[in-house]
Write a protein that holds these residues in place. Structure first.
Motif, PDB file in Angstrom:
ATOM      1  N   GLY A   3       6.166  42.000  93.498  1.00  0.00           N
ATOM      2  CA  GLY A   3       5.845  42.554  94.798  1.00  0.00           C
ATOM      3  C   GLY A   3       6.547  43.861  95.113  1.00  0.00           C
ATOM      4  N   LEU A   4       7.317  44.387  94.196  1.00  0.00           N
ATOM      5  CA  LEU A   4       8.065  45.604  94.482  1.00  0.00           C
ATOM      6  C   LEU A   4       7.220  46.845  94.202  1.00  0.00           C
ATOM      7  CD1 LEU A   4      11.485  44.589  92.895  1.00  0.00           C
ATOM      8  CD2 LEU A   4      10.848  44.536  95.299  1.00  0.00           C
ATOM      9  N   PRO A   5       7.189  47.766  95.177  1.00  0.00           N
ATOM     10  CA  PRO A   5       6.394  48.983  94.967  1.00  0.00           C
ATOM     11  C   PRO A   5       7.103  49.954  94.022  1.00  0.00           C
ATOM     12  CG  PRO A   5       7.514  49.074  97.082  1.00  0.00           C
ATOM     13  CD  PRO A   5       7.799  47.706  96.496  1.00  0.00           C
ATOM     14  N   PRO A   9      14.179  50.839  95.149  1.00  0.00           N
ATOM     15  CA  PRO A   9      15.515  50.858  94.524  1.00  0.00           C
ATOM     16  C   PRO A   9      15.828  49.592  93.724  1.00  0.00           C
ATOM     17  CG  PRO A   9      15.644  51.607  96.800  1.00  0.00           C
ATOM     18  CD  PRO A   9      14.246  51.136  96.583  1.00  0.00           C
ATOM     19  N   GLN A  10      15.357  48.458  94.186  1.00  0.00           N
ATOM     20  CA  GLN A  10      15.616  47.209  93.457  1.00  0.00           C
ATOM     21  C   GLN A  10      14.875  47.223  92.114  1.00  0.00           C
ATOM     22  OE1 GLN A  10      14.606  43.665  95.634  1.00  0.00           O
ATOM     23  NE2 GLN A  10      15.416  42.308  94.054  1.00  0.00           N
ATOM     24  N   LEU A 117       7.336  46.141  82.537  1.00  0.00           N
ATOM     25  CA  LEU A 117       6.386  45.898  83.622  1.00  0.00           C
ATOM     26  C   LEU A 117       5.214  45.026  83.196  1.00  0.00           C
ATOM     27  CD1 LEU A 117       6.309  49.443  85.260  1.00  0.00           C
ATOM     28  CD2 LEU A 117       7.495  47.385  86.082  1.00  0.00           C
ATOM     29  N   SER A 118       4.833  45.113  81.929  1.00  0.00           N
ATOM     30  CA  SER A 118       3.702  44.329  81.418  1.00  0.00           C
ATOM     31  C   SER A 118       4.066  43.741  80.069  1.00  0.00           C
ATOM     32  CB  SER A 118       2.468  45.213  81.274  1.00  0.00           C
ATOM     33  OG  SER A 118       2.103  45.785  82.488  1.00  0.00           O
ATOM     34  N   PRO A 119       4.891  42.697  80.040  1.00  0.00           N
ATOM     35  CA  PRO A 119       5.292  42.120  78.754  1.00  0.00           C
ATOM     36  C   PRO A 119       4.075  41.641  77.966  1.00  0.00           C
ATOM     37  CG  PRO A 119       6.521  41.122  80.567  1.00  0.00           C
ATOM     38  CD  PRO A 119       5.465  41.997  81.161  1.00  0.00           C
TER      39      PRO A 119
END
Length: 156
Positions: A3-5, A9-10, A117-119
């Motif tokens: 859910g992080l855009p 920073p996270q 991001l896409s394993p």
């Protein structure tokens, strides 16, 4: 992570941590350190610091009672206060790190980020082009984060 855009920073912190666990920063540090002592900026800085220290030591008379640790710390503080290290390190980074960013570091970072991001769905193809404004923003974020992290790790 889902859910992080982009640019969060996270998420950036998670990606940087992943890059570190993959050993990428250590590899970049080794690559840069292997080149440092051959570059004019390093040789110039080394000579300037050597001359500064020699001049400072020429004003002191050696004796068995001389506190070498105190003298060493005093010289270290004077070198730091002179500002020559900041300028010299900036030039070293420009000569050692900057030429490697686009051709060596960026492709490796992009590959590891895609894997993160896409394993399992990583391809060797570059990321799809973004509109120019978004591309510039992405590059500034990536270069800023990467360069800051690289500088910290290269100079440790």
């Amino acid at each position: 992570m889902a859910g992080l855009p982009p640019g969060d920073p996270q998420l950036v912190s998670m990606i940087v941590s992943h890059l570190k666990t993959q050993g990428l920063f250590d590899q970049f540090r080794r690559d840069c350190l292997a080149d440092v002592d051959t570059k004019p900026a390093y040789l110039n800085l080394k000579q300037r610091v050597d001359n500064f220290v020699s001049n400072h030591l020429s004003n002191h008379t050696w004796s068995p009672h001389l506190n070498k640790n105190q003298l060493r710390n005093n010289i270290r503080q004077l070198v730091l206060q002179s500002g020559m290290l900041e300028q010299g390190v900036d030039r070293i980074v420009a000569q050692v790190v900057d030429p490697k960013i686009n051709h060596i570091f960026r492709p490796q970072v992009e590959r590891v980020v895609r894997e993160f991001l896409s394993p399992g769905s990583c391809s060797e193809e570059p990321l799809a082009p973004l509109p120019p404004a978004k591309q510039k923003a992405r590059e500034r974020i990536k270069e800023g984060e990467l360069l800051c992290s690289l500088c910290v790790f290269v100079l440790e």
